[in-house]
Design an enzyme around this catalytic site. Structure first.
Site, mmCIF file in Angstrom:
data_model
loop_
_atom_site.group_PDB
_atom_site.id
_atom_site.type_symbol
_atom_site.label_atom_id
_atom_site.label_comp_id
_atom_site.label_asym_id
_atom_site.label_seq_id
_atom_site.Cartn_x
_atom_site.Cartn_y
_atom_site.Cartn_z
ATOM 1 N N GLY A 367 0.817 -1.202 0.000
ATOM 2 C CA GLY A 367 0.000 0.000 0.000
ATOM 3 C C GLY A 367 0.848 1.249 0.000
ATOM 4 O O GLY A 367 2.082 1.194 0.091
ATOM 5 N N PRO A 368 0.221 2.416 -0.074
ATOM 6 C CA PRO A 368 0.959 3.687 -0.105
ATOM 7 C C PRO A 368 1.714 3.934 1.204
ATOM 8 O O PRO A 368 1.424 3.301 2.230
ATOM 9 C CB PRO A 368 -0.147 4.731 -0.311
ATOM 10 C CG PRO A 368 -1.350 3.970 -0.765
ATOM 11 C CD PRO A 368 -1.230 2.603 -0.181
ATOM 12 N N PRO A 369 2.661 4.861 1.204
ATOM 13 C CA PRO A 369 3.378 5.182 2.447
ATOM 14 C C PRO A 369 2.431 5.767 3.494
ATOM 15 O O PRO A 369 1.505 6.516 3.178
ATOM 16 C CB PRO A 369 4.412 6.229 1.997
ATOM 17 C CG PRO A 369 4.536 6.051 0.529
ATOM 18 C CD PRO A 369 3.208 5.592 0.043
ATOM 19 N N GLY A 370 2.682 5.410 4.750
ATOM 20 C CA GLY A 370 1.964 6.024 5.851
ATOM 21 C C GLY A 370 0.606 5.437 6.168
ATOM 22 O O GLY A 370 -0.142 6.019 6.951
ATOM 23 N N GLY A 372 0.205 2.499 7.672
ATOM 24 C CA GLY A 372 0.301 1.669 8.877
ATOM 25 C C GLY A 372 0.814 0.273 8.651
ATOM 26 O O GLY A 372 0.534 -0.619 9.459
ATOM 27 N N LYS A 373 1.609 0.046 7.597
ATOM 28 C CA LYS A 373 2.097 -1.307 7.324
ATOM 29 C C LYS A 373 3.071 -1.769 8.394
ATOM 30 O O LYS A 373 2.961 -2.885 8.922
ATOM 31 C CB LYS A 373 2.764 -1.348 5.940
ATOM 32 C CG LYS A 373 1.832 -0.976 4.804
ATOM 33 C CD LYS A 373 2.497 -1.149 3.450
ATOM 34 C CE LYS A 373 3.669 -0.200 3.261
ATOM 35 N NZ LYS A 373 3.250 1.214 3.222
ATOM 36 N N SER A 690 -4.994 4.307 -17.993
ATOM 37 C CA SER A 690 -6.371 4.598 -17.583
ATOM 38 C C SER A 690 -6.853 5.989 -17.999
ATOM 39 O O SER A 690 -8.024 6.313 -17.824
ATOM 40 C CB SER A 690 -6.494 4.449 -16.061
ATOM 41 O OG SER A 690 -5.694 5.397 -15.393
ATOM 42 N N LYS A 733 -9.017 6.334 -6.518
ATOM 43 C CA LYS A 733 -9.538 7.306 -7.481
ATOM 44 C C LYS A 733 -10.865 7.895 -6.998
ATOM 45 O O LYS A 733 -11.102 9.106 -7.132
ATOM 46 C CB LYS A 733 -9.711 6.631 -8.833
ATOM 47 C CG LYS A 733 -8.390 6.226 -9.487
ATOM 48 C CD LYS A 733 -8.607 5.518 -10.804
ATOM 49 C CE LYS A 733 -7.267 5.145 -11.448
ATOM 50 N NZ LYS A 733 -7.437 4.440 -12.728
#
Length: 798
Positions: A367-370, A372-373, A690, A733
């Site tokens: 997932g994107p940064p930040g 909570g991974k 896209s 999106k």
């Protein structure tokens, strides 16, 4: 050995160089081959007379080898019947009455009958028939024999360099076989067998067998000799060094301390719970250590190796009773949302509760940064009651970081996998491999390839580190990896993982997380309490929309920290009034907004369309604008577009040109026009397919003169046939569209099932239009002439 050659095929003596009768020179322990020059010594009086008479005539004699026996007289029963017709090249007498000859072998002959015995034997002979065919396999065997015999010359002490020179000048297979056979160190009967073999290919095969056997014997002899010499040298050297070490230790007075240290290490090894193989290696290394001088550099290397073996948790595990409900509560307490991830962890715990020996899965939180991974990995460890260790793989380019360095290198140590396990103290921690998509490779190796053994459940039960060179069991470790871009993970590595996607947070989720986690933590870190500062929900909503534009929470956390710092400053200056941050006062603490609020809607027009894009930090509403000017036919594409996005623009233009009549455009509508298509925020790289239908809509609006609707955003991949293909990243999106107050969304029809995963507080405020071709999309997107612009005829799906 059967020495009879009466069954050999023979020809008549039609060779003028070899007469029908020849004097017979019997030779003891020597066989003369054709195509060779051989020195002989003759001392028998009858044989000396034979040589003298031959020199007075044609200089030809028949050389036959004596059978191994005690007889001295040459007769029909004591010599082999196959021999060689030889020509005497030189002869000289020696004072003792004997003569020395140099003879050259001419041809193979067969003895038919002794016609005269006195004063020396004269026999009737026949030429031996020779098979002179040259098949292809004979050529290959000839090359092999030549190469192998050259090797034998190099390693054999009784073969001189002159033989090599002669060998280099021989190309005929028959001459080569005779030359090699005459110089082999084999007994007389085997040489006679080679002389009697009339088929050339068979003779070459026998020669090859003898050469290979001689090579093996010579190599074995040299190996035995070297071993004996090395053993003697080593024994003498070790004895000398041991005596020196004893004397040095005695002079230094540390002999007793050294013995105590060795005894303590031995006791530790015996008492440690080690696998049998590991224990044997440790004791072997300890024996080497006991023979070293403590001042030697090798002593430190060996001692460090033993310390590492003793420090690793070979059989030490964390024993916990798995409580599913407790784990559920911990996960819910630490993280808001992320239901799919929490459910997968609880499923894993349920399986472990029922079956203890199940192998740990390889989870990949993408997932994107930040979002909570990394913190989620800590929560998983707490829910499991295990130790937590973490390494960052971002920028790692050296394979030795994973597998360790070999002990031959200075400063060698195990890889980071075993280093972290040593710190954890157990062999079943939760092990987080952060940023696995950012590993690289260079001349030092490929760390991602080394990770295959670590992360493969079928292999990691016997993980081999280059430093230890002992198998370590990693199957009990729960590996969790994190990544921002899944497609950047090498496919073999990705295939071993279970991908769990973490999408970006929407505004209500960010507000809830900020209230539950971010604000309390920032208040504590800045030395404040909840009575001194408070932030309202409406202020948080404004902060999220105007000061942060991200999928994760790091920017929001920094913004809240900035407010806390200002509160701390006020308190230290004596202002003890509680700080209340509301939707009216938040700008007093944060200043001018970084991003304009997007709640005002879109401003579409002719040649201007809006698309929805996915970025690593969340979704984005993307404006695509185009214009034309007189000039030669060409297209400018600007805005830092990637190759795929440039191709989408070409496809959109090609579709319009091939379907111009459908939209009332002349066939040559692009002739004399120079088109410029631009995507704003040109400093930001953009790529992906896209935006295809958005580019087609903008170009169609430009050339038809019909404006775009100002309440519609779209996404979808376009084909040359006008089909609209599905896209990814739908959640991100739609979050961006919700943030921009877009109410109508145009989507590919194949993406309709994906709406099930979209939160209701987003999709309930939107109208969705599903299309599978660009014609339907343009009918919805363009404001038809004579129709209302914003509330025109449109179908929608909620």
């Amino acid at each position: 050995m059967n020495s009879s050659v009466t069954d050999q095929p023979v020809d008549t003596l039609n060779n003028p160089s070899v007469p029908e009768t020849l004097p017979v020179l019997s030779l003891s322990e020597i066989v003369v081959f054709p195509n060779t020059i051989v020195p002989l010594v003759v001392s028998n009086e009858a044989m000396v007379n034979l040589v003298s008479d031959a020199l007075g005539g044609d200089k030809l004699i028949g050389c036959f080898a004596l059978k191994p026996s005690d007889g001295e007289e040459a007769n029909e029963k004591e010599i082999f019947k196959a021999g060689t017709c030889c020509q005497i090249i030189k002869m000289f007498r020696v004072p003792d009455g004997s003569v020395r000859l140099l003879v050259r072998g001419i041809a193979r002959i067969v003895l038919s009958k002794i016609e005269r015995k006195q004063p020396y034997p004269i026999a009737r002979i026949k030429m031996m028939q020779i098979d002179r065919r040259r098949p292809l396999d004979l050529e290959a065997m000839t090359r092999t024999v030549a190469d192998r015999f050259k090797h034998l010359i190099e390693i054999s002490p009784h073969l001189s360099e002159e033989i090599r020179i002669t060998l280099n000048n021989v190309s005929d297979p028959e001459a080569l076989a005779d030359l090699v056979g005459s110089n082999l160190n084999i007994d007389i009967e085997k040489k006679q067998e080679l002389l009697e073999t009339w088929r050339l290919s068979e003779r070459m095969s026998k020669v090859s067998v003898h050469v290979n056997r001689e090579i093996k014997l010579q190599e074995l002899s040299r190996k035995i000799q070297n071993q004996v010499e090395d053993e003697l040298d080593r024994s003498q050297k070790e004895y000398y060094l041991r005596e020196q070490v004893k004397a040095i230790r005695k002079e230094l007075g540390d002999d007793e301390d050294f013995s105590v240290e060795i005894s303590e290490l031995e006791e530790k090894i015996e008492s440690a719970i080690l696998p049998e193989q590991t224990k044997e290696v440790a004791l072997k290394e300890l024996r080497r250590l006991s023979k070293m001088n403590p001042a030697a550099a090798e002593y430190t290397v060996s001692r460090t190796y033993i310390d590492w073996i003793l420090a690793l948790p070979w059989n030490k595990s964390t024993e916990v009773e798995i409580d599913i409900e407790l784990a559920r509560n911990i996960l819910a307490e630490d993280h808001y949302g992320l239901q799919d991830v929490k459910q997968r962890i609880l499923e894993y715990l349920a399986v472990r509760k029922l079956r203890k020996d199940v192998r740990g899965p390889i989870l990949c939180l993408a997932g994107p940064p930040g979002v909570g991974k990394t913190s989620l990995g800590k929560s998983i460890a707490r829910a499991l009651g295990r130790e937590f260790v973490r390494i960052s793989l971002g920028g790692m380019r050296d394979e030795a970081e994973i597998r360790g360095h070999r002990r031959t290198y200075i400063g060698a140590m195990p890889g980071r996998i075993l280093q972290k396990l040593r710190l954890a103290g157990v062999n079943n921690p939760v092990f987080m491999l952060d940023e696995i998509d950012k590993m690289g490779n260079d001349f030092r190796g490929d760390p991602s390839s080394a990770m295959l053994e670590v992360l493969d459940p079928e292999q990691n039960s016997a993980f081999s580190d280059h430093y230890l060179e002992i198998d370590f069991d990693l199957s009990k470790v729960l590996f969790i990896t994190t990544a921002n871009q899944v497609h950047q993970i090498p496919h073999p590595l990705r295939d071993r993982m279970e991908i769990i996607s973490l999408s970006g947070y929407i505004s209500p989720e960010k507000i809830a997380i900020a209230k539950r986690h971010l604000i309390p933590r920032m208040i504590e870190e800045h030395g404040l309490d909840t009575k001194q500062i408070s932030i309202s929900d409406s202020a948080l909503d404004k902060i999220i929309s105007e000061y942060t534009r991200e999928a994760g929470l790091r920017g929001l956390e920094r913004t809240i920290a900035s407010i806390c710092r200002k509160a701390a400053m006020r308190i230290t200056q004596g202002d003890l009034r509680p700080l209340r941050v509301t939707n009216r006062s938040y700008r007093n603490f944060l200043g001018i907004p970084k991003y304009g609020t997007e709640k005002t809607g879109l401003k579409a027009g002719v040649g201007l369309a809006y698309g929805l894009a996915w970025t690593p930090v969340g979704g984005e509403v993307l404006a695509i604008e185009c214009s034309w000017m007189p000039g030669r036919e060409r297209v400018h594409l600007t805005g830092h577009l990637g190759e795929v996005m440039r191709e989408s623009a070409d496809i959109a233009l090609s579709y319009l040109r091939s379907n111009s009549a459908q939209w009332g455009l002349p066939i040559d509508f692009i002739e004399g026009k120079e088109i410029h298509l631009h995507v704003p925020e040109g400093a930001t790289p953009k790529d992906g397919p896209s935006a295809g239908i958005t580019m087609a809509a903008a170009l169609a609006s430009l050339f038809t003169g019909m404006p775009m609707r100002n309440d519609l955003a779209m996404t979808g991949e376009l084909t040359l046939q006008g089909n609209v293909l599905p896209i990814g990243g739908l959640r991100e999106k739609l979050v961006a569209a919700h943030r921009a107050n877009v109410q109508d969304i145009l989507l590919p029809k194949d993406n309709k099932p994906d709406l099930e995963e979209i939160p209701h507080n987003i999709k309930d405020k939107m109208r969705f239009h599903f299309v599978d071709n660009i014609g339907d999309a343009l009918k919805l997107a363009l404001v038809q002439k004579g129709k209302a612009g914003r509330k025109g005829n449109r179908s929608h799906t909620k």
